[in-house]
Design a protein around this motif. Structure first.
Motif, short mmCIF file in Angstrom:
data_model
loop_
_atom_site.label_atom_id
_atom_site.label_comp_id
_atom_site.label_asym_id
_atom_site.label_seq_id
_atom_site.Cartn_x
_atom_site.Cartn_y
_atom_site.Cartn_z
N THR A 1 0.62 -0.84 0.11
CA THR A 1 -0.04 0.30 0.23
C THR A 1 0.67 1.11 -0.06
OG1 THR A 1 -2.21 -1.21 1.13
CG2 THR A 1 -1.74 1.14 1.28
N GLY A 2 0.62 2.10 -0.87
CA GLY A 2 1.06 3.34 -1.12
C GLY A 2 1.57 4.26 -0.14
N VAL A 3 0.55 4.64 0.44
CA VAL A 3 -0.08 5.28 1.78
C VAL A 3 0.70 4.98 2.04
CG1 VAL A 3 -1.52 6.29 3.36
CG2 VAL A 3 -2.12 6.81 0.73
N VAL A 4 0.94 3.53 3.38
CA VAL A 4 1.59 2.83 4.36
C VAL A 4 3.15 3.03 4.12
CG1 VAL A 4 1.60 0.70 5.76
CG2 VAL A 4 -0.09 1.65 4.87
N ARG A 5 3.29 3.06 2.82
CA ARG A 5 4.93 2.96 2.88
C ARG A 5 5.77 4.30 2.81
NH1 ARG A 5 3.91 -0.18 -1.99
NH2 ARG A 5 4.63 1.82 -3.49
N TRP A 6 4.73 5.78 2.50
CA TRP A 6 5.07 6.43 2.70
C TRP A 6 5.26 7.32 3.63
CZ3 TRP A 6 2.54 10.79 4.41
CH2 TRP A 6 2.81 11.40 4.61
N PHE A 7 4.33 6.53 4.86
CA PHE A 7 4.69 7.04 5.84
C PHE A 7 5.70 6.41 6.49
CE2 PHE A 7 3.20 6.31 10.43
CZ PHE A 7 3.61 7.29 10.96
N ALA A 8 5.64 5.34 6.82
CA ALA A 8 7.08 4.88 6.86
C ALA A 8 8.47 4.77 6.84
CB ALA A 8 6.83 3.10 6.87
N GLY A 9 8.35 5.87 5.11
CA GLY A 9 9.59 6.44 4.66
C GLY A 9 10.48 4.82 4.09
N PRO A 10 11.40 5.96 2.80
CA PRO A 10 11.90 4.41 2.42
C PRO A 10 12.77 3.55 3.61
CG PRO A 10 12.97 7.04 2.73
CD PRO A 10 11.62 6.94 3.26
N GLY A 11 13.04 4.92 4.30
CA GLY A 11 14.61 4.55 5.85
C GLY A 11 16.20 3.84 5.06
N SER A 12 16.58 3.56 6.40
CA SER A 12 17.29 2.63 6.46
C SER A 12 18.22 1.45 6.73
CB SER A 12 18.86 2.65 6.50
OG SER A 12 18.90 3.67 7.97
N PRO A 13 18.04 0.00 6.17
CA PRO A 13 18.12 -1.09 7.18
C PRO A 13 18.48 -1.26 8.74
CG PRO A 13 19.38 -1.57 5.06
CD PRO A 13 19.31 0.09 5.65
N MET A 14 17.78 -1.89 9.36
CA MET A 14 19.03 -1.58 10.93
C MET A 14 19.83 -2.85 10.95
SD MET A 14 16.48 -3.18 14.43
CE MET A 14 14.86 -1.77 13.68
N PRO A 15 20.59 -2.54 11.69
CA PRO A 15 21.87 -3.37 11.79
C PRO A 15 21.36 -4.48 12.08
CG PRO A 15 21.85 -1.16 12.96
CD PRO A 15 20.78 -1.31 12.03
N THR A 16 22.16 -5.15 12.00
CA THR A 16 21.97 -6.42 12.56
C THR A 16 22.95 -6.69 14.33
OG1 THR A 16 23.33 -7.50 11.68
CG2 THR A 16 21.43 -7.97 10.17
N PRO A 17 22.60 -7.83 14.66
CA PRO A 17 23.91 -7.77 15.95
C PRO A 17 25.46 -8.24 15.36
CG PRO A 17 21.96 -9.45 16.22
CD PRO A 17 21.54 -7.89 15.11
N GLN A 18 24.74 -9.06 14.22
CA GLN A 18 26.22 -9.50 13.64
C GLN A 18 27.55 -7.60 13.34
OE1 GLN A 18 23.87 -10.82 13.17
NE2 GLN A 18 24.97 -12.50 13.79
N ALA A 19 26.19 -7.58 12.62
CA ALA A 19 27.20 -5.50 11.71
C ALA A 19 27.35 -4.73 13.26
CB ALA A 19 26.10 -5.01 10.90
N VAL A 20 26.94 -4.72 14.15
CA VAL A 20 26.75 -3.77 15.53
C VAL A 20 28.29 -4.35 16.04
CG1 VAL A 20 26.07 -3.05 17.52
CG2 VAL A 20 24.47 -2.71 15.54
N THR A 21 28.82 -5.18 15.82
CA THR A 21 30.03 -6.29 16.38
C THR A 21 30.83 -5.78 15.18
OG1 THR A 21 28.51 -7.85 17.70
CG2 THR A 21 30.43 -8.57 17.33
N SER A 22 31.11 -5.80 14.87
CA SER A 22 31.51 -5.49 13.42
C SER A 22 32.00 -4.54 13.69
CB SER A 22 31.59 -6.22 12.10
OG SER A 22 30.52 -7.23 12.10
N HIS A 23 31.45 -3.19 13.31
CA HIS A 23 31.25 -1.70 14.20
C HIS A 23 32.08 -1.85 15.13
CE1 HIS A 23 31.14 1.96 13.24
NE2 HIS A 23 30.05 2.21 15.22
#
Length: 220
Positions: free
Chosen positions: A190-212
């Motif tokens: 649904t376009g309106v729902v996607r618009w409200f939530a926005g394009p965003g950026s991926p939520m970092p995974t625990p592994q990515a956080v650890t690597s960072h």
């Protein structure tokens, strides 16, 4: 016999009565204008969070929601306590700058202050850089309610604390499930729902956080 809070109320309202008329009008307007400014900041915080990860979006969406919950809690407590307004109850006090609310519109706690406390903390969690703006705004809004003569100092102090604590607890408790909803909304058909939530950026995974964190540690 006068209580300490009555004396403090009289001190503040006596001071208010001695200030220039333009300043009194400014204080009167601020008690309502502050709410509008918080509303604008809620919208800006949500708009910024649309391009961030789902957790940031969740906190931005929760900020106005927990403020509404704080208001309901304040109004419920106000109806249970039934404290008379100081502009009617305090003997020897000057006439309040604004009209004293009608009988039955009780004083404790201050709804304005509760809303201000919740909004300030909710926005600070959603957008930490503006905490230096929102927290003083909340304190000034609370003080203005005593200044114009419609609340005791303890009404606004408890209101600020109630709103701030509720916002902190509720945002922390609800961020994870709301973030999941936000992530699902971004994948909606649904376009309106996607618009409200926005394009965003991926939520970092625990592994990515650890690597960072490891990379940051090596850089040191």
């Amino acid at each position: 016999m006068d209580t300490m809070t009555d004396d403090l109320y009289r001190d503040v309202t006596d001071f208010a009565n001695d200030t220039p008329t333009w300043f009194q009008h400014l204080a009167e307007v601020w008690t309502e204008l502050g709410l509008l400014l918080f509303g604008v900041l809620f919208i800006v915080a949500w708009w910024r969070a649309r391009r961030d990860d789902p957790r940031a979006l969740a906190i931005a969406v929760l900020a106005p929601l927990v403020t509404a919950v704080a208001y309901v809690c304040s109004e419920t407590l106000k109806s249970a306590v039934d404290e008379e307004r100081p502009c009617r109850a305090v003997a020897g006090a000057v006439t309040s700058i604004v009209e004293c609310p009608a009988y039955g519109d009780w004083s404790f706690p201050s709804n304005h202050s509760t809303i201000a406390g919740a909004a300030a903390v909710g926005l600070a969690l959603a957008w930490p850089r503006i905490a230096a703006l929102t927290l003083p705004m909340a304190v000034l809004m609370a003080f203005s309610r005593v200044f114009v003569g419609v609340h005791y100092p303890h009404d606004v102090a408890v209101g600020l604390l109630l709103g701030a604590v509720l916002a902190l607890v509720l945002v922390r408790a609800a961020t994870r499930p709301v973030a999941r909803v936000g992530e699902a909304m971004r994948g909606s058909s649904t376009g309106v729902v996607r618009w409200f939530a926005g394009p965003g950026s991926p939520m970092p995974t625990p592994q990515a956080v650890t690597s960072h964190r490891r990379a940051a540690s090596h850089r040191r």
